[in-house]
Design a protein around this motif. Structure first.
Motif, PDB file in Angstrom:
ATOM      1  N   TRP A 119       0.863  -1.177   0.000  1.00  0.00           N
ATOM      2  CA  TRP A 119       0.000   0.000   0.000  1.00  0.00           C
ATOM      3  C   TRP A 119       0.893   1.217   0.000  1.00  0.00           C
ATOM      4  O   TRP A 119       1.646   1.439   0.942  1.00  0.00           O
ATOM      5  N   VAL A 124      -2.919   0.249  -4.209  1.00  0.00           N
ATOM      6  CA  VAL A 124      -2.500  -1.119  -3.920  1.00  0.00           C
ATOM      7  C   VAL A 124      -1.593  -1.523  -5.078  1.00  0.00           C
ATOM      8  O   VAL A 124      -2.029  -1.580  -6.233  1.00  0.00           O
ATOM      9  N   VAL A 166      -0.259  -4.662   3.434  1.00  0.00           N
ATOM     10  CA  VAL A 166      -1.248  -3.586   3.369  1.00  0.00           C
ATOM     11  C   VAL A 166      -1.778  -3.408   4.786  1.00  0.00           C
ATOM     12  O   VAL A 166      -2.393  -4.321   5.333  1.00  0.00           O
TER      13      VAL A 166
END
Ligand SMILES: [Zn+2]
Length: 241
Positions: A119, A124, A166
């Motif tokens: 991230w 993403v 992430v």
């Protein structure tokens, strides 16, 4: 090939494979593209008529001095329309076979070939290899691909958690059940692939065992207890004779 599904019985569960197809949220209003395109086409037509009309019919006007410029201005406007209309993000797909980018063809990145999901800058970013083993990067920016980004993070956390970086507090939207367009996928192509454990080439489809999570392929005699993705493969191992 039509018999494939039947002969693969036992090799892979008859679970239908699917993927979601996400079109980017347009960065320019479509109406802007149409206005530029239409104005460009009109000017090109007018310019061409003024420039060449006299050649086609006696009623055509004599070439105007401005005609070549009108023609050129039309071409520029049409060019702007094409540029605005096509410079958007590519279409992304997320599903059982991994991720894919649609850009003059479909390029796939299987789950097992993903090396990192991170991230950064509200995006993403997925790095890994495509299904031919060539390095590949795929970006799902929050601005143009909010649901693709959410689905990539959600699926990757389940399928390949070890490579996901992430943060859980990343500003991703919830992955909506009805997001994107749902498409059926063909069964995975296993003949000709190398067993991920032994390197042995799979030459006979019933010999293949496919990890249900990351779709790594193993020869039935070389299925490890745990897939490198972390999934248990106990169900796929040959029963002791
Ligand atoms: Zn796996």
């Amino acid at each position: 090939m039509a018999k494939k599904t039947k002969s693969a019985k036992g090799a892979a569960k008859a679970r239908p494979r699917r993927e979601r197809r996400f079109e980017p949220r347009a960065s320019a209003q479509p109406s802007v593209v149409y206005v530029f395109g239409a104005a460009g086409a009109l000017l090109m037509g007018a310019g061409a008529w003024e420039q060449f009309g006299a050649l086609l019919s006696d009623a055509g006007p004599d070439p105007l001095k401005a005609a070549p410029y009108i023609l050129a201005a039309g071409a520029v406007l049409a060019g702007i329309a094409i540029w605005i209309g096509t410079s958007a993000e590519p279409i992304l797909r997320v599903g059982d076979s991994g991720l894919a980018v649609e850009k003059s063809g479909v390029r796939r990145m299987p789950w097992y070939a993903i090396e990192r999901v991170e991230w950064r800058d509200e995006t993403v970013r997925v790095t890994g290899k495509d299904d031919a083993g060539v390095a590949m990067t795929l970006d799902a920016p929050l601005g143009s691909h909010p649901q693709a980004a959410a689905w990539i993070a959600k699926e990757a956390r389940v399928r390949v958690p070890a490579v996901v970086d992430v943060p859980t507090d990343a500003a991703l939207p919830d992955a909506l059940a009805d997001a994107g367009q749902s498409l059926p996928l063909e069964p995975p192509q296993v003949v000709g692939r190398h067993c991920a454990e032994s390197g042995k080439v799979i030459s006979y489809e019933p010999d293949a065992r496919v990890c249900p999570r990351c779709e790594r392929v193993f020869h039935k005699a070389h299925v490890p207890e745990v897939c490198p993705c972390g999934a248990s493969l106990a169900d796929l191992r040959a029963a002791p004779a």
